[in-house]
Design a protein around this motif. Structure first.
Motif, mmCIF file in Angstrom:
data_model
loop_
_atom_site.group_PDB
_atom_site.id
_atom_site.type_symbol
_atom_site.label_atom_id
_atom_site.label_comp_id
_atom_site.label_asym_id
_atom_site.label_seq_id
_atom_site.Cartn_x
_atom_site.Cartn_y
_atom_site.Cartn_z
ATOM 1 N N ILE A 1 34.431 38.435 53.133
ATOM 2 C CA ILE A 1 35.067 39.411 52.248
ATOM 3 C C ILE A 1 34.807 40.822 52.758
ATOM 4 C CG2 ILE A 1 34.950 40.448 49.938
ATOM 5 C CD1 ILE A 1 34.484 37.614 48.835
ATOM 6 N N ASP A 2 33.571 41.093 53.154
ATOM 7 C CA ASP A 2 33.219 42.423 53.649
ATOM 8 C C ASP A 2 34.076 42.814 54.846
ATOM 9 O OD1 ASP A 2 31.240 42.600 51.732
ATOM 10 O OD2 ASP A 2 29.609 42.063 53.090
ATOM 11 N N ILE B 1 31.477 46.322 44.427
ATOM 12 C CA ILE B 1 30.480 45.306 44.770
ATOM 13 C C ILE B 1 29.306 45.381 43.794
ATOM 14 C CG2 ILE B 1 28.945 44.447 46.566
ATOM 15 C CD1 ILE B 1 31.945 44.144 47.193
ATOM 16 N N THR C 1 39.257 37.025 44.706
ATOM 17 C CA THR C 1 38.083 37.761 45.168
ATOM 18 C C THR C 1 38.317 39.260 45.123
ATOM 19 O OG1 THR C 1 38.728 37.866 47.501
ATOM 20 C CG2 THR C 1 37.544 35.874 46.773
ATOM 21 N N ASP C 2 37.268 39.987 45.415
ATOM 22 C CA ASP C 2 37.311 41.442 45.511
ATOM 23 C C ASP C 2 38.388 41.899 46.499
ATOM 24 O OD1 ASP C 2 35.589 44.071 45.016
ATOM 25 O OD2 ASP C 2 36.023 43.980 47.161
ATOM 26 N N SER C 3 38.620 41.127 47.539
ATOM 27 C CA SER C 3 39.633 41.499 48.533
ATOM 28 C C SER C 3 41.033 41.517 47.928
ATOM 29 C CB SER C 3 39.598 40.529 49.717
ATOM 30 O OG SER C 3 38.371 40.603 50.399
ATOM 31 N N ARG D 1 30.792 36.235 51.085
ATOM 32 C CA ARG D 1 30.546 37.681 51.069
ATOM 33 C C ARG D 1 30.749 38.353 52.416
ATOM 34 N NH1 ARG D 1 25.508 38.484 46.741
ATOM 35 N NH2 ARG D 1 26.747 37.774 44.929
ATOM 36 N N ASN E 1 37.645 43.367 53.791
ATOM 37 C CA ASN E 1 37.738 44.628 53.050
ATOM 38 C C ASN E 1 37.749 45.832 53.987
ATOM 39 O OD1 ASN E 1 37.767 43.239 50.655
ATOM 40 N ND2 ASN E 1 35.709 43.836 50.008
ATOM 41 N N GLU F 1 30.235 43.893 40.549
ATOM 42 C CA GLU F 1 30.338 42.438 40.636
ATOM 43 C C GLU F 1 28.989 41.749 40.773
ATOM 44 O OE1 GLU F 1 34.604 43.205 42.872
ATOM 45 O OE2 GLU F 1 32.866 42.487 44.020
ATOM 46 N N THR F 2 27.953 42.499 41.142
ATOM 47 C CA THR F 2 26.636 41.887 41.384
ATOM 48 C C THR F 2 25.561 42.472 40.460
ATOM 49 O OG1 THR F 2 26.312 43.454 43.217
ATOM 50 C CG2 THR F 2 27.165 41.273 43.767
ATOM 51 N N TYR G 1 32.859 38.074 44.064
ATOM 52 C CA TYR G 1 32.091 38.303 45.296
ATOM 53 C C TYR G 1 31.156 37.120 45.508
ATOM 54 C CZ TYR G 1 29.781 41.327 48.808
ATOM 55 O OH TYR G 1 29.282 41.885 49.976
ATOM 56 N N GLY H 1 28.142 44.670 52.487
ATOM 57 C CA GLY H 1 27.884 44.713 51.045
ATOM 58 C C GLY H 1 26.481 44.345 50.659
#
Length: 365
Positions: free
Chosen positions: A184-185, A158, A241-243, A181, A188, A161-162, A176, A364
């Protein structure tokens, strides 16, 4: 694509003798009273950013230490590659974990030469003399102070990504996205507990019933994602996505790393394969063929040989592997057409966070 150096391959094929697996902390101290595996907490949890107590983002200052065979580390490698952060956050290989912890490669990167030790735990103790437990892959260290910044593999992606966004390459994907978000959190969290860590909950459990419960939850999650991906290219529709990175890390490892442990515990007939879930398997191949694996990772997944022509087979947690397809057969299967290019789909789904509960979540933040 990242190539494997011959000197690094030699270290990997000739690691120090590993201790008896029956004495590993995962099966000795990281257990619940009913015999379930409960992974230790991360010791260093600092974040990157501009707020008090956070580490500043500086290209080249830090090193990402990890084992490419470790899904938690491979997650970071995928993210850094997708975002173009490989030079900003150089990677250094960990290998040969024993009772003294992970060993740092002397042939990969400059950490051993710079600090005079090839033991990850030395950096942990230098940062916090009260450190107890096991140093983990991945770990980020600061080359200015020689201290550990974080081993929090949950939140490091995270931050990349940020907080690290000013250093992203021009065409980097937004893994993300702000409007997703919280969802996704939550996804995750489910992915970690039931899928990423679910394999270890089964393999490291000291109670057969605990292992069986973890296995059933793992299989239920895969069935759910298989349905979700029937009409969506990615977990959130047409947006990578991050997921997706987190789910892929386990799918990529399952056949040759985790499934042997399942087979030893439950037998071949009662141990699923990713290919049992056609949408999930096609999704995994789509990601495999489109940037979520490189040559070095293929080596650690047991799919391609190193410079010597030898394959590595040290990612297997437990169990014998004679029944597995050959590496060539497995790689060929990964490269079969997936037919998912035309899928888009909605980010809306019935998974965690539905009904507005995602609005209460700030994992996140």
């Amino acid at each position: 694509m990242t190539a494997l150096k011959a000197s690094v391959e030699y270290e990997l094929l000739n690691p120090p003798a590993r201790d008896d697996s029956a004495k590993m902390p995962e099966v000795v101290s990281e257990q619940t009273p009913d015999g379930g595996f409960r992974r230790q907490r991360n010791w260093f949890t600092a974040r990157f950013g501009q707020e008090d107590g956070q580490w500043p983002v500086e290209a080249g200052r830090y090193r990402l230490l990890g084992s490419v065979g470790c899904g938690w580390a491979r997650r970071q490698l995928i993210v850094t590659r997708l975002l173009g952060l490989q030079e900003a956050l150089p990677f250094v290989l960990l290998y040969g974990r024993d009772s003294q912890g992970w060993r740092i490669s002397d042939s990969d990167g400059d950490v051993v030469q710079r600090f005079g030790t090839d033991r990850l735990n030395d950096f942990y103790r230098a940062t916090d003399p009260t450190f107890a437990g096991r140093g983990t892959s991945p770990t980020v260290i600061d080359t200015v102070t020689g201290k550990v910044v974080t081993n929090n593999y949950h939140l490091l992606p995270i931050d990349l990504e940020t907080a690290w966004k000013p250093l992203h390459k021009a065409d980097a994907p937004d893994l993300y996205q702000a409007d997703l978000r919280q969802e996704i959190d939550l996804l995750n969290q489910q992915l970690f507990d039931d899928v990423n860590n679910g394999t270890y909950k089964a393999i490291f459990a000291q109670s057969h019933n605990a292992a069986l419960a973890a296995k059933r939850i793992f299989e239920a999650r895969l069935a759910d994602y298989n349905f979700r991906l029937a009409s969506r290219r990615y977990l959130f529709g047409d947006r990578l996505t991050d997921s997706d990175v987190r789910l892929f890390q386990t799918l990529a490892s399952f056949e040759r790393n985790y499934r042997p442990g399942f087979v030893e515990l439950f037998g071949q007939d009662d141990s699923i394969q990713i290919s049992d879930y056609p949408n999930l398997w096609a999704y995994a191949r789509d990601l495999f063929q489109n940037g979520l694996v490189d040559d070095r990772e293929k080596y650690f997944l047991g799919l391609v040989p190193g410079p010597s022509g030898e394959y590595i087979n040290k990612g297997v947690i437990r169990g014998e592997t004679s029944y597995l397809p050959t590496p060539e057969e497995s790689l060929a299967a990964w490269l079969e057409p997936d037919g998912r290019e035309g899928l888009t789909g909605s980010p809306l789904y019935t998974g965690p966070g539905g009904g507005g509960s995602y609005e209460l979540w700030s994992f996140g933040a």
